[in-house]
Design a protein around this motif. Structure first.
Motif, mmCIF file in Angstrom:
data_model
loop_
_atom_site.group_PDB
_atom_site.id
_atom_site.type_symbol
_atom_site.label_atom_id
_atom_site.label_comp_id
_atom_site.label_asym_id
_atom_site.label_seq_id
_atom_site.Cartn_x
_atom_site.Cartn_y
_atom_site.Cartn_z
ATOM 1 N N VAL A 91 -5.309 -1.471 -13.759
ATOM 2 C CA VAL A 91 -6.386 -0.527 -13.448
ATOM 3 C C VAL A 91 -6.825 -0.691 -11.995
ATOM 4 O O VAL A 91 -6.954 0.288 -11.239
ATOM 5 C CB VAL A 91 -7.579 -0.728 -14.411
ATOM 6 C CG1 VAL A 91 -8.786 0.071 -13.931
ATOM 7 C CG2 VAL A 91 -7.198 -0.301 -15.817
ATOM 8 N N LEU A 92 -7.042 -1.942 -11.579
ATOM 9 C CA LEU A 92 -7.448 -2.189 -10.199
ATOM 10 C C LEU A 92 -6.348 -1.807 -9.221
ATOM 11 O O LEU A 92 -6.600 -1.175 -8.191
ATOM 12 C CB LEU A 92 -7.823 -3.664 -10.025
ATOM 13 C CG LEU A 92 -9.124 -4.129 -10.673
ATOM 14 C CD1 LEU A 92 -9.266 -5.635 -10.565
ATOM 15 C CD2 LEU A 92 -10.318 -3.445 -10.029
ATOM 16 N N GLY A 93 -5.104 -2.200 -9.533
ATOM 17 C CA GLY A 93 -3.989 -1.900 -8.642
ATOM 18 C C GLY A 93 -3.751 -0.418 -8.495
ATOM 19 O O GLY A 93 -3.509 0.086 -7.386
ATOM 20 N N PHE A 94 -3.838 0.313 -9.612
ATOM 21 C CA PHE A 94 -3.637 1.764 -9.559
ATOM 22 C C PHE A 94 -4.739 2.429 -8.741
ATOM 23 O O PHE A 94 -4.478 3.339 -7.948
ATOM 24 C CB PHE A 94 -3.610 2.327 -10.980
ATOM 25 C CG PHE A 94 -3.378 3.813 -11.040
ATOM 26 C CD1 PHE A 94 -2.110 4.337 -10.875
ATOM 27 C CD2 PHE A 94 -4.436 4.686 -11.242
ATOM 28 C CE1 PHE A 94 -1.893 5.708 -10.911
ATOM 29 C CE2 PHE A 94 -4.236 6.060 -11.298
ATOM 30 C CZ PHE A 94 -2.949 6.570 -11.127
ATOM 31 N N THR A 95 -5.969 1.961 -8.918
ATOM 32 C CA THR A 95 -7.084 2.532 -8.150
ATOM 33 C C THR A 95 -6.898 2.318 -6.653
ATOM 34 O O THR A 95 -7.081 3.245 -5.845
ATOM 35 C CB THR A 95 -8.411 1.898 -8.610
ATOM 36 O OG1 THR A 95 -8.572 2.101 -10.020
ATOM 37 C CG2 THR A 95 -9.588 2.507 -7.865
ATOM 38 N N LEU A 96 -6.518 1.099 -6.268
ATOM 39 C CA LEU A 96 -6.314 0.807 -4.850
ATOM 40 C C LEU A 96 -5.112 1.552 -4.296
ATOM 41 O O LEU A 96 -5.132 2.032 -3.151
ATOM 42 C CB LEU A 96 -6.136 -0.698 -4.651
ATOM 43 C CG LEU A 96 -7.389 -1.554 -4.846
ATOM 44 C CD1 LEU A 96 -7.036 -3.026 -4.814
ATOM 45 C CD2 LEU A 96 -8.417 -1.237 -3.769
ATOM 46 N N ALA A 97 -4.050 1.652 -5.099
ATOM 47 C CA ALA A 97 -2.855 2.363 -4.653
ATOM 48 C C ALA A 97 -3.156 3.841 -4.415
ATOM 49 O O ALA A 97 -2.720 4.420 -3.414
ATOM 50 C CB ALA A 97 -1.731 2.200 -5.680
ATOM 51 N N VAL A 98 -3.900 4.446 -5.324
ATOM 52 C CA VAL A 98 -4.272 5.858 -5.159
ATOM 53 C C VAL A 98 -5.162 6.034 -3.926
ATOM 54 O O VAL A 98 -4.991 6.989 -3.150
ATOM 55 C CB VAL A 98 -4.977 6.382 -6.428
ATOM 56 C CG1 VAL A 98 -5.595 7.747 -6.179
ATOM 57 C CG2 VAL A 98 -3.995 6.450 -7.585
ATOM 58 N N ALA A 99 -6.100 5.122 -3.735
ATOM 59 C CA ALA A 99 -6.982 5.206 -2.567
ATOM 60 C C ALA A 99 -6.183 5.089 -1.269
ATOM 61 O O ALA A 99 -6.420 5.839 -0.310
ATOM 62 C CB ALA A 99 -8.044 4.115 -2.641
ATOM 63 N N ALA A 100 -5.227 4.136 -1.246
ATOM 64 C CA ALA A 100 -4.390 3.979 -0.049
ATOM 65 C C ALA A 100 -3.498 5.196 0.170
ATOM 66 O O ALA A 100 -3.275 5.628 1.315
ATOM 67 C CB ALA A 100 -3.543 2.714 -0.177
ATOM 68 N N TRP A 101 -2.985 5.769 -0.923
ATOM 69 C CA TRP A 101 -2.132 6.966 -0.830
ATOM 70 C C TRP A 101 -2.919 8.145 -0.236
ATOM 71 O O TRP A 101 -2.424 8.865 0.635
ATOM 72 C CB TRP A 101 -1.607 7.302 -2.222
ATOM 73 C CG TRP A 101 -0.680 8.491 -2.274
ATOM 74 C CD1 TRP A 101 -1.023 9.816 -2.226
ATOM 75 C CD2 TRP A 101 0.746 8.463 -2.369
ATOM 76 N NE1 TRP A 101 0.092 10.614 -2.299
ATOM 77 C CE2 TRP A 101 1.196 9.803 -2.386
ATOM 78 C CE3 TRP A 101 1.682 7.439 -2.456
ATOM 79 C CZ2 TRP A 101 2.539 10.132 -2.482
ATOM 80 C CZ3 TRP A 101 3.020 7.760 -2.551
ATOM 81 C CH2 TRP A 101 3.441 9.088 -2.565
ATOM 82 N N ILE A 102 -4.159 8.314 -0.702
ATOM 83 C CA ILE A 102 -4.995 9.421 -0.211
ATOM 84 C C ILE A 102 -5.401 9.199 1.242
ATOM 85 O O ILE A 102 -5.471 10.139 2.045
ATOM 86 C CB ILE A 102 -6.236 9.575 -1.106
ATOM 87 C CG1 ILE A 102 -5.812 10.003 -2.524
ATOM 88 C CG2 ILE A 102 -7.214 10.576 -0.513
ATOM 89 C CD1 ILE A 102 -6.945 10.031 -3.526
#
Length: 446
Positions: A91-102
């Motif tokens: 959950v944390l990794g996906f959230t950070l990955a999406v934030a970095a992608w955006i």
């Protein structure tokens, strides 16, 4: 003792393999691809590292919990702990990955401002790095669980092999004239293979059980209760750990950052080697703290602190003795003239921070994650406030003195540890009671 020394040696290897390899590979990439491509590689690598650290903040709680379950004969709950940690990390990794992608499209034009690297390459490199955050997040769950079993050999061998193969691929692609994206793609392949090998190694310890992410009600609640403060500490470390150089650059210019950063890089291994060399202490105490007598626990901590003091003392002496010569050799006389004046307080500050390692591991093993996080974040915040004041009045020398003060404040972790040991000594049965053990007993009653 032989097993502990082996784990300590593998902990040091795990810490040293990447920076030593980077010293060999960085000049190749810099020479073949240029400073712009090298900088983009470093930015992407920093993004993967920082994202992985923040997303994996609950892994220390996983180590403590799994080690405690092993020591208390509740091994049947370990798979649920591991699967719950996987769920939290994803959950944390996906959230950070999406934030970095955006955020990548907004950051890419600024990174490519030199026109030596295209915005498109910056964009796809940053987005690939954001995906690799997820792989790093998965890997840390397996690594932390194996350390909770006090099995360092296998996990460190895999991690070291992946790092060396990643660096070798970077050197090869640099020779071939390939860019940062190719290096990161190779990094992703090796990371995926390493993650698979880590989980294969983990199955040998916990058996053929399902490892799909799961939020087990009891285990997830315990992990969240313990790990939130570790995660907060990891987040604060990533954010606050680089603000001193940013403030220095804004106040005195980029030229002043070079000698300060060089001294910090020289002194950082004192803390890193202490933490990695004594990393076996955390799972060792976590699995035995609820059964060790106060006398036995004190003897263990005294031996660990003696080793900690010896390691820190030798490292600090070598840096104070050889540091000025090495800085002059590596950076030249101009940078060395400024760096030598601030080396001593920075080294001593790192030495004091290194001495806090034993107390930090002991407190975390006793379930005192909140206390450690509050001391760590409080000391970092105090350092930043003091840094601003000293920087304004004393310049670069004041910034170095603020790191010395930070090291002194870091030793405050021993005060609650000594208090806890003295409280435990007054108990009739002379056995230390852990907050986590109390939680388990209360949950069993319910």
């Amino acid at each position: 003792m032989s097993n502990h020394l082996t784990n300590a040696a593998y902990g040091v290897l795990d810490y040293a393999s990447y920076p030593v390899g980077m010293l060999l590979v960085a000049p190749i990439v810099l020479h073949k691809l240029g400073a712009s491509e090298y900088g983009l590689w470093m930015i992407a690598t920093a993004l993967i590292s920082a994202g992985g650290i923040v997303a994996s903040g609950f892994c220390d709680a996983n180590i403590q919990r799994v080690a405690h379950l092993r020591g208390s004969g509740q091994s049947d709950l370990i798979p649920y702990t591991v699967r719950s940690t996987l769920g939290i990390n994803l959950v944390l990794g996906f959230t950070l990955a999406v934030a970095a992608w955006i955020a990548a499209p907004y950051a890419a034009p600024h990174i490519a401002d030199s026109h030596l690297t295209s915005s498109h390459e910056c964009l796809i490199s940053l987005r690939l790095a954001s995906v690799l955050i997820l792989l790093r997040t998965l890997e840390t769950v397996s690594v932390s669980t194996q350390r909770a079993f006090e099995q360092y050999r296998g996990t460190v061998q895999i991690s070291t092999a992946v790092r060396l193969l990643t660096l070798a691929s970077a050197a090869l692609f640099a020779f071939l004239g390939k860019g940062t994206f190719s290096i990161l793609a190779a990094t992703g392949v090796w990371m995926a293979l390493g993650t698979y090998m880590q989980f294969r190694q983990l199955r040998r310890l916990i058996g053929a059980v399902s490892l799909w992410p799961l939020f087990h009600p009891k285990e997830a609640r315990v992990l969240l209760g313990l790990g939130f403060f570790v995660w907060l500490q990891a987040l604060g470390g990533v954010v606050l750990g680089h603000l001193d150089r940013i403030v220095l650059g804004i106040s005195l210019g980029a030229l002043a950052v070079a000698p300060y950063s060089l001294c910090v890089q020289f002194a950082q291994p004192i803390v890193g080697l202490s933490a990695s060399g004594l990393s076996f202490l955390f799972p060792y105490l976590s699995g035995r703290a609820s059964t060790l007598t106060i006398a036995a626990l004190k003897r263990t901590l005294f031996k660990a602190f003696a080793g900690n003091l010896l390691l820190v003392g030798c490292g600090a002496w070598l840096l104070l003795f050889l540091g000025p010569r090495l800085i002059r050799l590596w950076a030249g006389p101009v940078v060395a003239a400024s760096a030598v004046r601030i080396l001593a307080p920075i080294v001593l500050g790192s030495a004091l921070m290194g001495l806090s390692v034993t107390g930090t591991y002991a407190m975390q093993a006793l379930g005192q994650f909140r206390t450690v996080a509050l001391i760590t974040l409080g000391s970092r915040t105090a350092m930043l406030l003091l840094m601003l004041e000293l920087l304004r009045h004393m310049g670069l020398q004041g910034l170095a003195l603020s790191r010395l003060c930070y090291g002194l404040v870091a030793l405050l972790v021993y005060l609650p540890l000594l208090r806890k040991l003295n409280i435990g000594k007054r108990e009739r049965n002379n056995v230390l009671s852990l907050p986590i053990a109390y939680k388990i007993q209360e949950e069993a009653k319910l």
